[in-house]
Design a protein around this motif. Sequence first.
Motif, PDB file in Angstrom:
ATOM      1  N   LEU A 112      -1.551   8.940  12.432  1.00 39.91           N
ATOM      2  CA  LEU A 112      -2.242   8.653  11.181  1.00 39.91           C
ATOM      3  C   LEU A 112      -2.554   7.163  11.045  1.00 39.91           C
ATOM      4  CD1 LEU A 112      -0.218  10.886   8.696  1.00 39.91           C
ATOM      5  CD2 LEU A 112      -2.505  11.341   9.591  1.00 39.91           C
ATOM      6  N   GLU A 113      -1.598   6.330  11.408  1.00 44.54           N
ATOM      7  CA  GLU A 113      -1.801   4.892  11.282  1.00 44.54           C
ATOM      8  C   GLU A 113      -2.920   4.408  12.200  1.00 44.54           C
ATOM      9  OE1 GLU A 113       0.895   0.874  10.780  1.00 44.54           O
ATOM     10  OE2 GLU A 113       1.710   2.537  11.973  1.00 44.54           O
ATOM     11  N   ALA A 119      -4.520   0.718   4.236  1.00 45.25           N
ATOM     12  CA  ALA A 119      -3.104   0.409   4.487  1.00 45.25           C
ATOM     13  C   ALA A 119      -2.198   0.978   3.401  1.00 45.25           C
ATOM     14  CB  ALA A 119      -2.909  -1.103   4.585  1.00 45.25           C
ATOM     15  N   GLU A 120      -2.768   1.297   2.236  1.00 46.44           N
ATOM     16  CA  GLU A 120      -1.973   1.796   1.119  1.00 46.44           C
ATOM     17  C   GLU A 120      -1.932   3.320   1.142  1.00 46.44           C
ATOM     18  OE1 GLU A 120      -1.439   1.126  -3.696  1.00 46.44           O
ATOM     19  OE2 GLU A 120      -3.414   0.853  -2.787  1.00 46.44           O
ATOM     20  N   LEU A 121      -0.743   3.856   0.983  1.00 49.21           N
ATOM     21  CA  LEU A 121      -0.540   5.299   0.961  1.00 49.21           C
ATOM     22  C   LEU A 121       0.076   5.715  -0.372  1.00 49.21           C
ATOM     23  CD1 LEU A 121       1.090   5.877   4.482  1.00 49.21           C
ATOM     24  CD2 LEU A 121      -1.338   5.874   3.896  1.00 49.21           C
ATOM     25  N   TYR A 122      -0.097   6.998  -0.677  1.00 48.15           N
ATOM     26  CA  TYR A 122       0.562   7.582  -1.843  1.00 48.15           C
ATOM     27  C   TYR A 122       1.427   8.744  -1.378  1.00 48.15           C
ATOM     28  CZ  TYR A 122      -2.432   4.750  -4.779  1.00 48.15           C
ATOM     29  OH  TYR A 122      -3.050   3.685  -5.373  1.00 48.15           O
ATOM     30  N   PHE A 123       2.596   8.861  -2.009  1.00 53.76           N
ATOM     31  CA  PHE A 123       3.561   9.903  -1.656  1.00 53.76           C
ATOM     32  C   PHE A 123       3.950  10.672  -2.915  1.00 53.76           C
ATOM     33  CE2 PHE A 123       4.477   5.918   0.615  1.00 53.76           C
ATOM     34  CZ  PHE A 123       4.201   6.289   1.922  1.00 53.76           C
ATOM     35  N   PHE A 165       4.542   7.947  -5.751  1.00 58.92           N
ATOM     36  CA  PHE A 165       4.863   6.581  -5.354  1.00 58.92           C
ATOM     37  C   PHE A 165       3.742   6.033  -4.479  1.00 58.92           C
ATOM     38  CE2 PHE A 165       8.718   8.983  -5.968  1.00 58.92           C
ATOM     39  CZ  PHE A 165       9.569   8.133  -6.646  1.00 58.92           C
ATOM     40  N   SER A 166       3.691   4.727  -4.356  1.00 57.41           N
ATOM     41  CA  SER A 166       2.801   4.088  -3.402  1.00 57.41           C
ATOM     42  C   SER A 166       3.644   3.359  -2.370  1.00 57.41           C
ATOM     43  CB  SER A 166       1.855   3.098  -4.096  1.00 57.41           C
ATOM     44  OG  SER A 166       2.591   2.040  -4.695  1.00 57.41           O
ATOM     45  N   GLY A 167       3.087   3.193  -1.171  1.00 56.19           N
ATOM     46  CA  GLY A 167       3.830   2.531  -0.115  1.00 56.19           C
ATOM     47  C   GLY A 167       2.956   2.298   1.097  1.00 56.19           C
ATOM     48  N   THR A 168       3.595   2.139   2.224  1.00 55.68           N
ATOM     49  CA  THR A 168       2.907   1.804   3.466  1.00 55.68           C
ATOM     50  C   THR A 168       3.275   2.797   4.560  1.00 55.68           C
ATOM     51  OG1 THR A 168       4.718   0.419   4.267  1.00 55.68           O
ATOM     52  CG2 THR A 168       3.090  -0.636   2.817  1.00 55.68           C
ATOM     53  N   PHE A 169       2.686   2.597   5.737  1.00 52.67           N
ATOM     54  CA  PHE A 169       3.042   3.448   6.865  1.00 52.67           C
ATOM     55  C   PHE A 169       4.496   3.237   7.282  1.00 52.67           C
ATOM     56  CE2 PHE A 169      -1.579   3.760   7.354  1.00 52.67           C
ATOM     57  CZ  PHE A 169      -1.705   5.124   7.594  1.00 52.67           C
ATOM     58  N   ALA A 188      10.838  13.817   4.373  1.00 55.24           N
ATOM     59  CA  ALA A 188       9.382  13.684   4.330  1.00 55.24           C
ATOM     60  C   ALA A 188       8.878  13.954   2.917  1.00 55.24           C
ATOM     61  CB  ALA A 188       8.738  14.661   5.311  1.00 55.24           C
ATOM     62  N   PRO A 189       7.896  13.185   2.454  1.00 55.69           N
ATOM     63  CA  PRO A 189       7.286  13.502   1.159  1.00 55.69           C
ATOM     64  C   PRO A 189       6.632  14.879   1.216  1.00 55.69           C
ATOM     65  CG  PRO A 189       6.424  11.438   2.066  1.00 55.69           C
ATOM     66  CD  PRO A 189       7.257  12.057   3.112  1.00 55.69           C
ATOM     67  N   ASP A 190       6.466  15.480   0.062  1.00 58.15           N
ATOM     68  CA  ASP A 190       5.817  16.786   0.014  1.00 58.15           C
ATOM     69  C   ASP A 190       4.303  16.652   0.156  1.00 58.15           C
ATOM     70  OD1 ASP A 190       8.130  18.732  -0.943  1.00 58.15           O
ATOM     71  OD2 ASP A 190       8.319  16.857  -2.054  1.00 58.15           O
ATOM     72  N   LEU A 191       3.760  15.563  -0.373  1.00 56.28           N
ATOM     73  CA  LEU A 191       2.329  15.285  -0.288  1.00 56.28           C
ATOM     74  C   LEU A 191       2.150  13.830   0.122  1.00 56.28           C
ATOM     75  CD1 LEU A 191       1.231  16.816  -3.733  1.00 56.28           C
ATOM     76  CD2 LEU A 191       1.361  18.010  -1.545  1.00 56.28           C
ATOM     77  N   VAL A 192       1.152  13.567   0.973  1.00 59.59           N
ATOM     78  CA  VAL A 192       0.846  12.198   1.398  1.00 59.59           C
ATOM     79  C   VAL A 192      -0.666  12.062   1.534  1.00 59.59           C
ATOM     80  CG1 VAL A 192       1.321  10.351   3.044  1.00 59.59           C
ATOM     81  CG2 VAL A 192       2.936  12.259   2.839  1.00 59.59           C
ATOM     82  N   TRP A 193      -1.206  10.915   1.088  1.00 66.46           N
ATOM     83  CA  TRP A 193      -2.618  10.633   1.312  1.00 66.46           C
ATOM     84  C   TRP A 193      -2.833   9.117   1.251  1.00 66.46           C
ATOM     85  CZ3 TRP A 193      -0.573  12.400  -3.226  1.00 66.46           C
ATOM     86  CH2 TRP A 193      -0.844  11.686  -4.396  1.00 66.46           C
ATOM     87  N   PRO A 194      -3.855   8.622   1.940  1.00 66.93           N
ATOM     88  CA  PRO A 194      -4.167   7.193   1.873  1.00 66.93           C
ATOM     89  C   PRO A 194      -5.044   6.892   0.667  1.00 66.93           C
ATOM     90  CG  PRO A 194      -5.625   8.253   3.419  1.00 66.93           C
ATOM     91  CD  PRO A 194      -4.707   9.334   2.905  1.00 66.93           C
ATOM     92  N   ALA A 195      -5.140   5.615   0.326  1.00 64.20           N
ATOM     93  CA  ALA A 195      -5.929   5.222  -0.834  1.00 64.20           C
ATOM     94  C   ALA A 195      -7.391   5.629  -0.691  1.00 64.20           C
ATOM     95  CB  ALA A 195      -5.818   3.718  -1.057  1.00 64.20           C
ATOM     96  N   ASP A 196      -7.895   5.673   0.539  1.00 65.93           N
ATOM     97  CA  ASP A 196      -9.298   6.057   0.731  1.00 65.93           C
ATOM     98  C   ASP A 196      -9.499   7.574   0.799  1.00 65.93           C
ATOM     99  OD1 ASP A 196      -8.384   6.780   3.254  1.00 65.93           O
ATOM    100  OD2 ASP A 196      -9.428   5.172   4.310  1.00 65.93           O
ATOM    101  N   ARG A 197      -8.411   8.333   0.698  1.00 62.22           N
ATOM    102  CA  ARG A 197      -8.446   9.810   0.660  1.00 62.22           C
ATOM    103  C   ARG A 197      -9.102  10.411   1.901  1.00 62.22           C
ATOM    104  NH1 ARG A 197     -10.348  10.817  -5.678  1.00 62.22           N
ATOM    105  NH2 ARG A 197      -8.910   9.303  -6.598  1.00 62.22           N
ATOM    106  N   SER A 198      -9.000   9.729   3.010  1.00 64.10           N
ATOM    107  CA  SER A 198      -9.642  10.207   4.239  1.00 64.10           C
ATOM    108  C   SER A 198      -8.874  11.353   4.891  1.00 64.10           C
ATOM    109  CB  SER A 198      -9.803   9.052   5.232  1.00 64.10           C
ATOM    110  OG  SER A 198      -8.545   8.475   5.542  1.00 64.10           O
TER     111      SER A 198
END
Length: 263
Positions: A112-113, A119-123, A165-169, A188-198
């Motif tokens: 993913l990285e 660079a910003e992720l949401y969990f 939450f927000s965080g990084t790789f 592991a988080p239940d849901l993860v996505w980057p700020a750009d929602r890609s």
Amino acid sequence: MTMNFAGAHAAAWVAAAAQQARPTPTPEAQLPAAFESYARLFHPAVDFDGQPVRWAEIARTRGATFHAGAQFDALAGIDENGFALADDAWEGDPPRADGLPLSDLSALTDVLEEQTESAELYFALWTGYAFAGGENDGARMILSPAERADVLTLGEGGYQQYWVFSGTFADLRNPVWAESERTAERRAPDLVWPADRSWFVSTELFEDSTILGGSAELIAAVVAASAGERGAVEALRLEAGTRLDRDEVNPRDAHTAGGEAAE
């Protein structure tokens, strides 16, 4: 905990999509947006020595077919309660239903990285985990009363509630939710996505696999990584409309299911 509390507003688009989601259990229904391609990541089973065993290996030993829509009980020759339906049924434990294992998560994070500009992720973390409501061997989540009340609710009945939450790789690779001098609670988080929602990663509560949606290039990279030297994750490309609640290839009552593991 190194991640920052973001609040439910950061996932408002996820909640809005959930209200419009179709009831049929498919990857496109599970994720909050349509993606170019999808993959399913299979959580490993566990043998009598406590070691992880991949679904493809179990399929090979039984002559069953490992495919993107496989259901573990059908593939393993057991019923939904774990009882053998065939004399060559899997005798170890089924995949644990507590999220993607951390070793698999680390391997996924590497890919993913490499494939993500943001660079910003949401969990999103389910509020129902035992450690989330109190202490686990001294490890405690530090959230204010206002933060604990600020939850993302998906679905009906109020059961699917998450903190965002927000965080990084780096946080995704080592997701510490609660800690003390004696222990740390990682999962592991239940849901993860980057700020750009890609892309979007989703593990439904108590399910034995994780769904990833993203670009065709990303999905190809994840599937390729699962077959390569760093194959600490097991993944297959998944069609958007594949049913995730039934196995249409492996019969449940046969001695062997026939076929070979899918590519």
